[in-house]
Design a protein around this motif. Structure first.
Motif, PDB file in Angstrom:
ATOM      1  N   ILE A   1       0.845  -1.191   0.000  1.00 19.17           N
ATOM      2  CA  ILE A   1       0.000   0.000   0.000  1.00 19.17           C
ATOM      3  C   ILE A   1       0.884   1.245   0.000  1.00 19.17           C
ATOM      4  O   ILE A   1       1.774   1.378   0.849  1.00 19.17           O
ATOM      5  CB  ILE A   1      -0.914   0.037   1.240  1.00 19.17           C
ATOM      6  CG1 ILE A   1      -1.762  -1.239   1.323  1.00 19.17           C
ATOM      7  CG2 ILE A   1      -1.803   1.271   1.222  1.00 19.17           C
ATOM      8  CD1 ILE A   1      -2.541  -1.366   2.628  1.00 19.17           C
ATOM      9  N   ARG A   2       0.650   2.140  -0.928  1.00 14.15           N
ATOM     10  CA  ARG A   2       1.436   3.368  -0.963  1.00 14.15           C
ATOM     11  C   ARG A   2       1.073   4.246   0.236  1.00 14.15           C
ATOM     12  O   ARG A   2      -0.098   4.547   0.474  1.00 14.15           O
ATOM     13  CB  ARG A   2       1.217   4.110  -2.285  1.00 14.15           C
ATOM     14  CG  ARG A   2       1.780   3.322  -3.465  1.00 14.15           C
ATOM     15  CD  ARG A   2       1.931   4.129  -4.734  1.00 14.15           C
ATOM     16  NE  ARG A   2       2.699   3.371  -5.727  1.00 14.15           N
ATOM     17  CZ  ARG A   2       3.091   3.851  -6.898  1.00 14.15           C
ATOM     18  NH1 ARG A   2       2.788   5.100  -7.244  1.00 14.15           N
ATOM     19  NH2 ARG A   2       3.799   3.109  -7.726  1.00 14.15           N
ATOM     20  N   GLN A   3       2.080   4.639   0.992  1.00 15.26           N
ATOM     21  CA  GLN A   3       1.882   5.363   2.243  1.00 15.26           C
ATOM     22  C   GLN A   3       1.607   6.840   2.001  1.00 15.26           C
ATOM     23  O   GLN A   3       2.295   7.496   1.222  1.00 15.26           O
ATOM     24  CB  GLN A   3       3.114   5.219   3.134  1.00 15.26           C
ATOM     25  CG  GLN A   3       2.977   5.901   4.497  1.00 15.26           C
ATOM     26  CD  GLN A   3       4.259   5.790   5.315  1.00 15.26           C
ATOM     27  OE1 GLN A   3       5.329   5.502   4.764  1.00 15.26           O
ATOM     28  NE2 GLN A   3       4.164   6.029   6.610  1.00 15.26           N
ATOM     29  N   ILE A   4       0.594   7.370   2.700  1.00 17.85           N
ATOM     30  CA  ILE A   4       0.322   8.800   2.668  1.00 17.85           C
ATOM     31  C   ILE A   4       0.927   9.447   3.904  1.00 17.85           C
ATOM     32  O   ILE A   4       1.360   8.751   4.836  1.00 17.85           O
ATOM     33  CB  ILE A   4      -1.196   9.083   2.595  1.00 17.85           C
ATOM     34  CG1 ILE A   4      -1.928   8.476   3.804  1.00 17.85           C
ATOM     35  CG2 ILE A   4      -1.769   8.534   1.298  1.00 17.85           C
ATOM     36  CD1 ILE A   4      -3.399   8.846   3.879  1.00 17.85           C
ATOM     37  N   ASP A   5       0.960  10.785   3.930  1.00 20.80           N
ATOM     38  CA  ASP A   5       1.585  11.447   5.075  1.00 20.80           C
ATOM     39  C   ASP A   5       0.604  12.279   5.904  1.00 20.80           C
ATOM     40  O   ASP A   5       1.026  13.019   6.784  1.00 20.80           O
ATOM     41  CB  ASP A   5       2.769  12.312   4.621  1.00 20.80           C
ATOM     42  CG  ASP A   5       2.358  13.517   3.780  1.00 20.80           C
ATOM     43  OD1 ASP A   5       1.135  13.718   3.564  1.00 20.80           O
ATOM     44  OD2 ASP A   5       3.242  14.268   3.329  1.00 20.80           O
ATOM     45  N   ASP A   6      -0.698  12.128   5.652  1.00 20.84           N
ATOM     46  CA  ASP A   6      -1.675  12.925   6.390  1.00 20.84           C
ATOM     47  C   ASP A   6      -3.024  12.217   6.335  1.00 20.84           C
ATOM     48  O   ASP A   6      -3.429  11.723   5.273  1.00 20.84           O
ATOM     49  CB  ASP A   6      -1.793  14.319   5.761  1.00 20.84           C
ATOM     50  CG  ASP A   6      -2.423  15.351   6.672  1.00 20.84           C
ATOM     51  OD1 ASP A   6      -3.438  15.012   7.316  1.00 20.84           O
ATOM     52  OD2 ASP A   6      -1.920  16.479   6.748  1.00 20.84           O
ATOM     53  N   VAL A   7      -3.721  12.177   7.460  1.00 17.71           N
ATOM     54  CA  VAL A   7      -5.022  11.515   7.497  1.00 17.71           C
ATOM     55  C   VAL A   7      -6.133  12.395   6.940  1.00 17.71           C
ATOM     56  O   VAL A   7      -7.267  11.939   6.763  1.00 17.71           O
ATOM     57  CB  VAL A   7      -5.396  11.078   8.933  1.00 17.71           C
ATOM     58  CG1 VAL A   7      -4.385  10.096   9.463  1.00 17.71           C
ATOM     59  CG2 VAL A   7      -5.543  12.286   9.859  1.00 17.71           C
ATOM     60  N   ASP A   8      -5.837  13.664   6.678  1.00 14.39           N
ATOM     61  CA  ASP A   8      -6.857  14.563   6.159  1.00 14.39           C
ATOM     62  C   ASP A   8      -7.275  14.164   4.748  1.00 14.39           C
ATOM     63  O   ASP A   8      -6.492  13.569   4.004  1.00 14.39           O
ATOM     64  CB  ASP A   8      -6.347  16.006   6.126  1.00 14.39           C
ATOM     65  CG  ASP A   8      -6.219  16.612   7.509  1.00 14.39           C
ATOM     66  OD1 ASP A   8      -6.819  16.053   8.448  1.00 14.39           O
ATOM     67  OD2 ASP A   8      -5.519  17.631   7.653  1.00 14.39           O
ATOM     68  N   PRO A   9      -8.492  14.506   4.347  1.00 12.84           N
ATOM     69  CA  PRO A   9      -8.935  14.196   2.985  1.00 12.84           C
ATOM     70  C   PRO A   9      -8.242  15.070   1.952  1.00 12.84           C
ATOM     71  O   PRO A   9      -7.741  16.154   2.262  1.00 12.84           O
ATOM     72  CB  PRO A   9     -10.438  14.494   3.032  1.00 12.84           C
ATOM     73  CG  PRO A   9     -10.559  15.579   4.072  1.00 12.84           C
ATOM     74  CD  PRO A   9      -9.545  15.208   5.126  1.00 12.84           C
ATOM     75  N   VAL A  10      -8.225  14.598   0.724  1.00 14.52           N
ATOM     76  CA  VAL A  10      -7.796  15.421  -0.403  1.00 14.52           C
ATOM     77  C   VAL A  10      -8.973  16.328  -0.760  1.00 14.52           C
ATOM     78  O   VAL A  10     -10.096  15.855  -0.928  1.00 14.52           O
ATOM     79  CB  VAL A  10      -7.406  14.537  -1.604  1.00 14.52           C
ATOM     80  CG1 VAL A  10      -7.081  15.393  -2.819  1.00 14.52           C
ATOM     81  CG2 VAL A  10      -6.236  13.630  -1.242  1.00 14.52           C
TER      82      VAL A  10
END
Length: 298
Positions: free
Chosen positions: A48-57
């Protein structure tokens, strides 16, 4: 100086916001389960490609609409076969079950070509849709709401897809504040696959889209009041499901197995979400820019 009471209120509000947001906590491909990296934490091996913020796009032209907030290449690739089920388990900012319950889910794929997807730059990829799902029943709950119990969203890899290297992109669009332009919240996530088999199914050129590029902030499925007329037909954003995809629907959970469907079918079984050790991990929090500014004041 900020008073202790005011600071306490701000911190409480921040925790609530983080709790309401989230990320792809794990994915099961066939019989293999892969745990996703906590946003902005030190990465470990996963597909799974890791994101750096739980906020929505936010915003249909946002570059992060591609695979999520500043998504990074994952180190591993899952082996899959045509017809396999891919079970996406989304979690909230506290690693509990997904919170949002209003809005559609869509799934796209793109070919990584001859290269391994662990080194594939998806920023200019051409995507085709393999699934879309809205409400479970006309005027009823959205399929997304079934994940509030911890159930996964189960998507079937097309049974006739050509073998190769692919990214599969699952997307939740939360519509609870989509009545105003820019209010829709996008949660995309990308998983790296190598698909075997001898299939020949591929999308046509006019079924391929760019992400961002396929949506507009004024599309009827993005700028929409999801509450005023629940019986209204939902207009999915983006292209139609690619014509070569057979049975182009999704399975979401056993909860919906007996329910009639309006725009898609729903069946399948719930998967165990993650081990106790993973559930008990300490999860970092992401504060808003406003909070960070306030906390630095003397």
């Amino acid at each position: 100086m900020i008073s202790p009471i005011f600071l306490s209120i701000l911190l409480s509000s921040s925790v609530q916001l983080v709790h309401a947001h989230g990320w792809l906590g794990s994915v099961t491909v066939g019989s293999q389960t892969f745990i996703g990296n906590v946003p902005n934490a030190s990465p470990t091996g996963t597909v799974i490609r890791q994101i750096d913020d739980v906020d929505p796009v936010k915003g249909a032209s946002n570059a992060f609409l591609n695979c999520g907030q500043n998504a990074q290449l994952a180190s591993d690739v899952a082996q899959a076969n045509p017809g396999d089920t891919v079970a996406f388990t989304w979690v909230n900012g506290d690693d509990g079950p997904w919170v949002h319950n209003t809005g559609p889910m869509q799934t796209y794929m793109t070919s990584c070509g001859s290269q391994d997807c662990s080194s594939f730059d998806s920023s200019d990829a051409s995507w085709f849709k393999i699934q879309e799902q809205g409400r479970i029943t006309p005027g009823g709950d959205w399929a997304m709401s079934l994940m509030n119990t911890g159930a996964p969203a189960n998507v079937t890899i097309p049974s006739n897809i050509a073998p190769g290297n692919y990214l599969i992109r699952h997307e939740l669009i939360a519509l609870q504040i989509a009545q105003t332009e820019g209010g829709a919240e996008f949660y995309p996530a990308c998983v790296q696959l190598t698909i075997g088999g001898t299939g020949t199914g591929t999308p046509t050129g006019d079924e391929l889209v760019k992400l961002p590029g396929a949506y507009s902030d004024t599309d009827p499925g993005i700028l929409v009041d999801a509450y005023s007329n629940p019986n209204a037909d939902y207009v999915f954003p983006g292209p139609p499901v690619a014509a070569f995809v057979s049975g182009n629907t999704t399975d979401t959970s056993a909860t919906a197995a007996a329910a009639p469907s309006s725009s898609t079918s729903t069946s399948g079984s719930c998967k165990k979400r993650r081990s106790v050790e993973v559930v008990n991990d300490v999860r970092p929090r992401t504060l808003s820019r406003v909070m960070k500014s306030l906390l630095t004041q003397e």
